[in-house]
Design a protein around this motif. Structure first.
Motif, mmCIF file in Angstrom:
data_model
loop_
_atom_site.group_PDB
_atom_site.id
_atom_site.type_symbol
_atom_site.label_atom_id
_atom_site.label_comp_id
_atom_site.label_asym_id
_atom_site.label_seq_id
_atom_site.Cartn_x
_atom_site.Cartn_y
_atom_site.Cartn_z
ATOM 1 N N ILE A 110 0.904 -1.267 0.020
ATOM 2 C CA ILE A 110 -0.141 -0.095 -0.036
ATOM 3 C C ILE A 110 1.018 1.177 0.079
ATOM 4 C CG2 ILE A 110 -2.000 1.068 1.240
ATOM 5 C CD1 ILE A 110 -2.542 -1.441 2.618
ATOM 6 N N GLU A 111 0.544 2.174 -0.901
ATOM 7 C CA GLU A 111 1.435 3.289 -1.203
ATOM 8 C C GLU A 111 0.277 4.576 -0.944
ATOM 9 O OE1 GLU A 111 4.280 2.547 -4.600
ATOM 10 O OE2 GLU A 111 2.401 1.497 -4.810
ATOM 11 N N ALA A 112 0.794 5.694 -0.428
ATOM 12 C CA ALA A 112 0.044 7.050 -0.236
ATOM 13 C C ALA A 112 0.832 8.179 -0.750
ATOM 14 C CB ALA A 112 -0.306 6.863 1.256
ATOM 15 N N THR A 113 0.268 8.910 -1.560
ATOM 16 C CA THR A 113 0.425 10.344 -1.592
ATOM 17 C C THR A 113 -0.303 11.600 -1.269
ATOM 18 O OG1 THR A 113 0.005 10.310 -3.797
ATOM 19 C CG2 THR A 113 2.093 9.646 -3.432
ATOM 20 N N SER A 114 0.004 12.504 -1.116
ATOM 21 C CA SER A 114 -0.997 13.872 -0.901
ATOM 22 C C SER A 114 -1.760 14.063 -2.229
ATOM 23 C CB SER A 114 -0.355 14.762 -0.185
ATOM 24 O OG SER A 114 0.505 15.485 -1.252
ATOM 25 N N LEU A 115 -3.183 14.836 -1.732
ATOM 26 C CA LEU A 115 -3.837 15.389 -2.856
ATOM 27 C C LEU A 115 -4.107 16.731 -2.286
ATOM 28 C CD1 LEU A 115 -6.527 12.639 -3.715
ATOM 29 C CD2 LEU A 115 -4.824 13.439 -5.150
ATOM 30 N N ALA A 116 -4.066 17.596 -3.278
ATOM 31 C CA ALA A 116 -4.284 19.010 -3.026
ATOM 32 C C ALA A 116 -5.686 19.484 -2.219
ATOM 33 C CB ALA A 116 -3.918 20.218 -4.196
ATOM 34 N N SER A 117 -6.758 18.755 -2.784
ATOM 35 C CA SER A 117 -8.309 19.072 -2.192
ATOM 36 C C SER A 117 -8.935 17.855 -1.909
ATOM 37 C CB SER A 117 -8.889 19.611 -3.722
ATOM 38 O OG SER A 117 -10.037 19.860 -3.382
ATOM 39 N N LYS A 118 -9.708 18.237 -0.826
ATOM 40 C CA LYS A 118 -10.558 17.106 -0.531
ATOM 41 C C LYS A 118 -11.861 16.969 -1.379
ATOM 42 C CE LYS A 118 -9.985 18.103 4.347
ATOM 43 N NZ LYS A 118 -10.861 18.656 5.659
ATOM 44 N N LYS A 119 -12.186 18.102 -1.854
ATOM 45 C CA LYS A 119 -13.497 18.178 -2.833
ATOM 46 C C LYS A 119 -12.967 17.931 -4.233
ATOM 47 C CE LYS A 119 -16.667 21.204 -2.621
ATOM 48 N NZ LYS A 119 -17.220 22.426 -2.634
ATOM 49 N N TYR A 120 -14.089 17.173 -4.875
ATOM 50 C CA TYR A 120 -13.805 17.083 -6.528
ATOM 51 C C TYR A 120 -13.961 18.320 -7.125
ATOM 52 C CZ TYR A 120 -13.905 11.965 -5.672
ATOM 53 O OH TYR A 120 -13.538 10.684 -5.396
ATOM 54 N N GLU A 121 -12.769 18.623 -7.979
ATOM 55 C CA GLU A 121 -12.918 20.009 -8.938
ATOM 56 C C GLU A 121 -12.690 19.681 -10.205
ATOM 57 O OE1 GLU A 121 -10.151 22.109 -6.669
ATOM 58 O OE2 GLU A 121 -11.202 22.787 -5.017
ATOM 59 N N ILE A 122 -13.245 20.401 -11.054
ATOM 60 C CA ILE A 122 -12.849 20.574 -12.560
ATOM 61 C C ILE A 122 -11.691 21.134 -12.750
ATOM 62 C CG2 ILE A 122 -13.539 20.887 -14.586
ATOM 63 C CD1 ILE A 122 -16.450 20.169 -13.866
ATOM 64 N N THR A 123 -10.565 20.728 -12.698
ATOM 65 C CA THR A 123 -9.115 21.481 -12.565
ATOM 66 C C THR A 123 -8.565 21.833 -14.236
ATOM 67 O OG1 THR A 123 -7.982 19.407 -12.744
ATOM 68 C CG2 THR A 123 -8.656 20.289 -10.449
ATOM 69 N N GLN A 124 -9.325 21.497 -15.042
ATOM 70 C CA GLN A 124 -8.710 21.735 -16.455
ATOM 71 C C GLN A 124 -9.971 22.405 -17.335
ATOM 72 O OE1 GLN A 124 -6.230 17.801 -16.775
ATOM 73 N NE2 GLN A 124 -5.783 19.344 -18.551
ATOM 74 N N THR A 262 -22.035 21.983 -18.796
ATOM 75 C CA THR A 262 -23.045 21.814 -17.705
ATOM 76 C C THR A 262 -23.379 21.046 -16.903
ATOM 77 O OG1 THR A 262 -23.745 23.858 -19.076
ATOM 78 C CG2 THR A 262 -25.256 23.517 -17.441
ATOM 79 N N PHE A 263 -23.895 19.923 -17.522
ATOM 80 C CA PHE A 263 -24.168 18.605 -16.692
ATOM 81 C C PHE A 263 -23.428 18.009 -15.980
ATOM 82 C CE2 PHE A 263 -25.824 14.213 -16.488
ATOM 83 C CZ PHE A 263 -26.838 14.685 -15.580
ATOM 84 N N SER A 264 -21.905 18.003 -16.558
ATOM 85 C CA SER A 264 -20.764 17.596 -15.924
ATOM 86 C C SER A 264 -20.862 18.263 -14.408
ATOM 87 C CB SER A 264 -19.619 17.536 -16.763
ATOM 88 O OG SER A 264 -19.767 17.148 -17.781
ATOM 89 N N ALA A 265 -20.766 19.715 -14.407
ATOM 90 C CA ALA A 265 -20.557 20.506 -13.122
ATOM 91 C C ALA A 265 -21.862 20.163 -12.112
ATOM 92 C CB ALA A 265 -20.752 21.955 -13.588
ATOM 93 N N GLN A 266 -23.102 19.885 -12.706
ATOM 94 C CA GLN A 266 -24.141 19.467 -11.745
ATOM 95 C C GLN A 266 -23.918 18.168 -11.147
ATOM 96 O OE1 GLN A 266 -27.605 19.818 -14.283
ATOM 97 N NE2 GLN A 266 -27.390 21.806 -14.390
ATOM 98 N N LEU A 267 -23.471 17.282 -11.745
ATOM 99 C CA LEU A 267 -23.373 16.060 -11.415
ATOM 100 C C LEU A 267 -22.247 15.827 -10.191
ATOM 101 C CD1 LEU A 267 -23.390 13.600 -14.336
ATOM 102 C CD2 LEU A 267 -24.609 13.509 -12.456
ATOM 103 N N LEU A 268 -20.737 16.800 -10.608
ATOM 104 C CA LEU A 268 -19.948 16.859 -9.643
ATOM 105 C C LEU A 268 -20.692 17.486 -8.287
ATOM 106 C CD1 LEU A 268 -16.892 16.230 -9.515
ATOM 107 C CD2 LEU A 268 -16.483 18.535 -10.271
ATOM 108 N N ASP A 269 -21.456 18.571 -8.441
ATOM 109 C CA ASP A 269 -22.060 19.106 -7.198
ATOM 110 C C ASP A 269 -22.694 17.928 -6.511
ATOM 111 O OD1 ASP A 269 -21.086 21.452 -7.600
ATOM 112 O OD2 ASP A 269 -22.823 22.136 -8.600
#
Length: 277
Positions: A110-124, A262-269
């Motif tokens: 098992i390996e672990a690395t840090s992630l910048a954000s807890k929440k899911y975000e559209i970064t690109q 648009t719908f992608s963002a709604q699903l992510l919420d």
């Protein structure tokens, strides 16, 4: 530091007789840990157990859901990564034999690395894709598992980089679109959301399951699992890729066609709402 068979140690050396190295005789899960908990823990655990059974690995008696969670969280705690982390657990058959193994017992790391954000975000904002047609996914059960035999995905990733693409869409041996290099594919056309069925050879994704679950909150959208052809992509209003680390990544361009998000963002919420609750 890693967790190797329950022991925390500084590193893990792969020997020349490691079956995952020699034959790709291993499976893995990629997890997201937030606030000391594994997101969608039960789904990951049961997929791992199912995968081990399918490839005839011997599951240790103590490998319960609680054991699975404790092994992961003990590592993220020691590394001070419990706030937000990407974790990979790789299970492989122990040394011995050629194609036919001498035994079916397993080891895990098992390996672990840090992630910048807890929440899911559209970064690109811009995310361009094209088809990878040099090799094909086989439409059969083993293709739906996260095995360590991922040379197709590796080669497709190199192709994407060489062609200034963000990722590629993979075809199966029937020439249907099944998934992206690192996630499941969804297509919105009008009021219909479609994703390829598992029988097409796509990964049995954990985030894929979450998207299907939350579709009940969008009664205006008709959801179905159906075959997607390359021609269908040109008619879509939205395309997006899902996995448990990124959540949802909208595709903004396929060849000359540009897509809405648009719908992608709604699903992510909706998905973020599940996490927060």
């Amino acid at each position: 530091m890693i967790n190797f068979n329950g022991l925390l140690q500084d590193n893990f050396a792969v020997t020349s007789s490691n079956r995952s190295f020699l034959y790709g005789d291993g499976i893995f899960e990629t997890l997201k840990v937030v606030n000391g908990k594994i997101l969608f823990s039960e789904e990951h655990y049961f997929r791992l157990m199912a995968s081990m059974r399918i490839v005839r690995m011997k599951i240790p008696m103590d490998f319960t859901l609680e054991f699975f969670e404790n092994q992961v969280i003990s590592l993220t705690d020691v590394l001070s990564l419990s706030n937000s982390a990407r974790v990979r657990i790789t299970v492989f058959r122990n040394d011995g034999g050629l194609y036919l193994p001498d035994q079916n017992t397993i080891s895990y790391v098992i390996e672990a690395t840090s992630l910048a954000s807890k929440k899911y975000e559209i970064t690109q904002d811009n995310f361009e894709v094209d088809l990878f047609k040099d090799s094909y996914v086989s439409a059969q059960l083993l293709s739906t598992l996260k095995t360590t035999s991922k040379i197709l995905n590796v080669t497709a990733s190199i192709f994407a980089k060489e062609n200034d693409l963000n990722t590629c869409l993979l075809l199966n041996d029937k020439k249907n679109v099944v998934e992206a290099i690192a996630g499941n594919l969804f297509m919105l056309t009008g009021n219909k959301l479609i994703t390829p069925p598992i029988s097409e050879g796509c990964l049995n994704g954990i985030m894929r399951k979450q998207i299907i679950k939350v579709m009940k909150d969008f009664p205006e959208i008709e959801f179905s699992e159906a075959i997607i052809s390359p021609f269908d992509l040109q008619k879509a209003d939205e395309l997006f890729v899902t996995n448990v680390i990124q959540g949802i990544q909208p595709i903004t361009k396929y060849r000359k066609k540009e897509f809405k998000t648009t719908f992608s963002a709604q699903l992510l919420d909706k998905i973020n709402g599940i996490i927060e609750n």
